[in-house]
Scaffold this motif. Structure first.
Motif, short mmCIF file in Angstrom:
data_model
loop_
_atom_site.label_atom_id
_atom_site.label_comp_id
_atom_site.label_asym_id
_atom_site.label_seq_id
_atom_site.Cartn_x
_atom_site.Cartn_y
_atom_site.Cartn_z
N LYS A 1 0.82 -1.21 0.00
CA LYS A 1 0.00 0.00 0.00
C LYS A 1 0.85 1.26 0.00
O LYS A 1 0.55 2.23 -0.72
N GLN A 2 1.91 1.28 0.79
CA GLN A 2 2.80 2.43 0.87
C GLN A 2 4.25 1.98 0.94
O GLN A 2 4.56 0.95 1.55
N ARG A 3 5.12 2.75 0.31
CA ARG A 3 6.57 2.55 0.43
C ARG A 3 7.16 3.88 0.83
O ARG A 3 7.12 4.86 0.09
N LEU A 4 7.74 3.90 2.02
CA LEU A 4 8.18 5.17 2.60
C LEU A 4 9.67 5.41 2.49
O LEU A 4 10.12 6.52 2.81
N VAL A 5 10.45 4.45 2.06
CA VAL A 5 11.90 4.61 1.95
C VAL A 5 12.37 4.03 0.63
O VAL A 5 11.64 3.31 -0.05
N ASP A 6 13.60 4.37 0.27
CA ASP A 6 14.19 3.86 -0.97
C ASP A 6 15.68 3.62 -0.74
O ASP A 6 16.21 3.86 0.36
N ILE A 7 16.37 3.17 -1.78
CA ILE A 7 17.79 2.82 -1.67
C ILE A 7 18.60 4.04 -1.23
O ILE A 7 18.44 5.13 -1.77
N GLY A 8 19.49 3.82 -0.26
CA GLY A 8 20.35 4.88 0.23
C GLY A 8 19.80 5.67 1.40
O GLY A 8 20.53 6.48 1.98
N ASP A 9 18.54 5.45 1.76
CA ASP A 9 17.94 6.19 2.89
C ASP A 9 18.47 5.63 4.20
O ASP A 9 18.55 4.41 4.40
N HIS A 10 18.81 6.55 5.09
CA HIS A 10 19.22 6.16 6.44
C HIS A 10 17.98 6.05 7.31
O HIS A 10 17.14 6.95 7.33
N VAL A 11 17.84 4.95 8.02
CA VAL A 11 16.65 4.71 8.84
C VAL A 11 17.09 4.40 10.26
O VAL A 11 18.20 3.91 10.50
N GLU A 12 16.19 4.69 11.20
CA GLU A 12 16.42 4.38 12.60
C GLU A 12 15.67 3.10 12.97
O GLU A 12 14.73 2.69 12.30
N ALA A 13 16.10 2.49 14.05
CA ALA A 13 15.45 1.26 14.52
C ALA A 13 13.98 1.55 14.84
O ALA A 13 13.66 2.51 15.54
N GLY A 14 13.07 0.72 14.32
CA GLY A 14 11.63 0.89 14.56
C GLY A 14 10.95 1.83 13.58
O GLY A 14 9.72 1.99 13.65
N GLN A 15 11.66 2.45 12.68
CA GLN A 15 11.04 3.36 11.73
C GLN A 15 10.19 2.60 10.73
O GLN A 15 10.55 1.52 10.27
N LEU A 16 9.01 3.19 10.38
CA LEU A 16 8.10 2.57 9.43
C LEU A 16 8.67 2.68 8.02
O LEU A 16 9.00 3.77 7.55
N LEU A 17 8.76 1.53 7.34
CA LEU A 17 9.33 1.49 5.99
C LEU A 17 8.27 1.32 4.91
O LEU A 17 8.40 1.90 3.83
N ALA A 18 7.23 0.53 5.19
CA ALA A 18 6.19 0.27 4.19
C ALA A 18 4.94 -0.23 4.91
O ALA A 18 4.99 -0.67 6.06
N VAL A 19 3.80 -0.16 4.18
CA VAL A 19 2.52 -0.63 4.71
C VAL A 19 1.90 -1.57 3.68
O VAL A 19 1.86 -1.26 2.48
N ILE A 20 1.43 -2.72 4.18
CA ILE A 20 0.79 -3.72 3.32
C ILE A 20 -0.72 -3.69 3.57
O ILE A 20 -1.17 -3.66 4.72
N ASP A 21 -1.46 -3.70 2.51
CA ASP A 21 -2.91 -3.78 2.61
C ASP A 21 -3.31 -5.25 2.55
O ASP A 21 -3.15 -5.91 1.51
N ALA A 22 -3.83 -5.78 3.70
CA ALA A 22 -4.21 -7.19 3.80
C ALA A 22 -5.66 -7.27 4.28
O ALA A 22 -5.93 -7.48 5.47
N PRO A 23 -6.67 -7.12 3.42
CA PRO A 23 -8.08 -7.13 3.84
C PRO A 23 -8.51 -8.47 4.44
O PRO A 23 -9.39 -8.51 5.30
N ASP A 24 -7.90 -9.56 4.01
CA ASP A 24 -8.28 -10.86 4.56
C ASP A 24 -7.98 -10.91 6.05
O ASP A 24 -8.80 -11.41 6.85
N ILE A 25 -6.83 -10.41 6.44
CA ILE A 25 -6.47 -10.43 7.85
C ILE A 25 -7.40 -9.51 8.64
O ILE A 25 -7.83 -9.86 9.76
N ASP A 26 -7.72 -8.36 8.10
CA ASP A 26 -8.62 -7.44 8.81
C ASP A 26 -9.98 -8.08 9.04
O ASP A 26 -10.58 -7.96 10.13
N THR A 27 -10.51 -8.76 8.02
CA THR A 27 -11.83 -9.40 8.14
C THR A 27 -11.77 -10.54 9.17
O THR A 27 -12.68 -10.69 10.01
N GLN A 28 -10.73 -11.32 9.10
CA GLN A 28 -10.61 -12.42 10.06
C GLN A 28 -10.48 -11.90 11.48
O GLN A 28 -11.02 -12.50 12.43
N LEU A 29 -9.81 -10.81 11.66
CA LEU A 29 -9.66 -10.24 12.99
C LEU A 29 -11.01 -9.74 13.51
O LEU A 29 -11.36 -9.97 14.69
N ASN A 30 -11.79 -9.07 12.67
CA ASN A 30 -13.11 -8.60 13.12
C ASN A 30 -14.00 -9.78 13.50
O ASN A 30 -14.74 -9.73 14.50
#
Length: 431
Positions: free
Chosen positions: A113-142
């Motif tokens: 769904k989202q890609r927040l970093v690319d090659i050469g980017d410096h990141v810190e521990a725990g920083q969000l890098l990307a988001v996956i859209d998984a509707p199956d998991i959301d439905t199963q959780l509900n």
């Protein structure tokens, strides 16, 4: 006709010419045969002489060559092994690697769904890098959350009935069987609640995989997907897709393989120099951090790890580097010219010279090969005298005449004999 004198008067006697007998025909034939035979003998002798002279000449040359080889083989050039200095340096090749490196994978099925970093980017521990859209998991959780709520309601009712039956059992209003049934219903409702809670917890963890975060501080060195890419979790026959590769590049490590000869001289904490071909004027400082403490049986080398800072990015993972060790040998190592080696079916040998100038072959063990010289780790001593460029004619026990022995290069027994002769001369001169 003859003249004679008798009684004072000369007398003349005239004798007629007597004819000589003519040779017979048999004698003439015998003389002709003799002449022919003599001529034939002379021709044959000439032919023999013409044919044998080159052979005699070649045989003489071969004898002269054999004598020259024999005389030359009796003379040999000798050299003495040299001891390597106790402190020296040696270099090993290696490639720079990131101190920590990890490849991130997708753990759930979905779309990027989202890609927040690319090659050469410096990141810190725990920083969000990307988001996956998984509707199956959301439905199963509900659904799991709703199932948990229903099981909790059933547990509440079962609890009320169980408490009521417990009081009625004390007054003997209900039977023991009815009480046991209500108790089992309550226990089953309790188990259903725990199972639904575990299912909800599992789905919440999976939902957390929708957010890709950095496991440690570093740099994104590779990206494999883009927004909208389908991500499918791998199974026994396929693998999950790669998302990112993150590396810690502020500190690098280099692996090297130390020869057995210098294993005892390399220890953790030892400082080393690291050289890079693109920086010929710079020497980077590193330190030995890990030692395998075991040798590879195929190469007889020990793996060591060297760590060093990247010097603000001057050094990068994947670079070819040279690690230079400054070591002190526990025992001296002998160095001999490579031309003294005799490599054959009997192994690697050298021809040494005994005290009475005879050849004695010794089997040796070779260490490192420097090209024109080699290390000898076993089989020789510093007092041995070696034959340089040994010929095939040399055999065990052959008597030879050494050449090239001067000064300190002379074997011990020759030096002693020379000193003895000199002292004897001095003594005789004084007498």
């Amino acid at each position: 006709m003859s003249f004679s004198h008798s009684n004072g008067s000369p007398s003349v006697t005239i004798e007629g010419h007597r004819p000589q007998p003519k040779p017979t025909r048999h004698k003439k034939r015998h003389a002709g045969r003799f002449v022919v035979l003599a001529l034939a003998i002379l021709v044959v002798a000439g032919l023999l002489i013409i044919g044998l002279l080159p052979r005699f000449h070649d045989e003489a040359e071969r004898r002269q060559t054999a004598d020259a080889i024999r005389l030359g083989a009796n003379k040999v050039q000798v050299v003495r092994p040299k001891e390597s200095p106790p402190e020296f340096e040696f270099s090993l090749p290696g490639a720079a690697e990131a101190l920590t490196q990890a490849t991130l994978y997708a753990r759930i099925n979905g779309y990027l769904k989202q890609r927040l970093v690319d090659i050469g980017d410096h990141v810190e521990a725990g920083q969000l890098l990307a988001v996956i859209d998984a509707p199956d998991i959301d439905t199963q959780l509900n659904q799991a959350i709703a199932e948990l709520a229903r099981s909790r309601a059933a547990l509440a009712i079962a609890g009320l009935n169980y408490d009521r039956e417990k009081r009625l059992l004390q007054t003997r209003v209900v039977s023991q069987q009815e009480y046991d049934q209500n108790q089992d219903t309550f226990n089953e409702a309790t188990a259903n609640v725990k199972a639904n809670e575990a299912n909800v917890q599992n789905l919440m963890v999976q939902q957390g995989f929708e957010r890709i975060t950095a496991p440690f501080t570093g740099t994104i060195t590779a990206r494999f997907v883009d927004v909208g890419s389908l991500l499918a979790v791998g199974n026994s026959t396929t693998t999950s897709p790669n998302l990112f590769t993150i590396s810690r590049t502020d500190i690098l490590r280099v692996f090297g393989f130390v020869p057995q000869t210098y294993v005892s001289s390399v220890q953790p904490g030892q400082n080393v120099d690291v050289l890079a071909p693109q920086y010929p004027q710079r020497v980077f400082k590193g330190k030995v951090t890990r030692v395998a403490d075991a040798l590879d049986p195929s190469s007889r080398t020990e793996r060591v790890e060297v760590q060093l800072p990247s010097e603000g990015g001057a050094l990068k993972p994947g670079m070819y580097l040279t690690v230079r060790f400054h070591v002190r040998t526990a025992e001296p190592v002998l160095i001999v010219p490579a031309s003294t080696l005799d490599i054959g079916r009997d192994g690697t040998r050298v021809a040494t010279l005994t005290a009475d100038h005879r050849i004695a072959f010794k089997t040796i063990t070779i260490g490192r090969d420097f090209g024109t010289t080699v290390e000898i780790t076993a089989g020789l001593t510093s007092d041995d005298l070696l034959v340089d460029n040994p010929s095939l004619e040399l055999v065990e026990g052959a008597k030879v005449e050494p050449e090239g022995i001067e000064g300190n290069s002379q074997p011990l027994h020759i030096r002693i004999s020379l000193e003895t002769k000199k002292s004897g001369r001095n003594r005789s001169s004084t007498e």
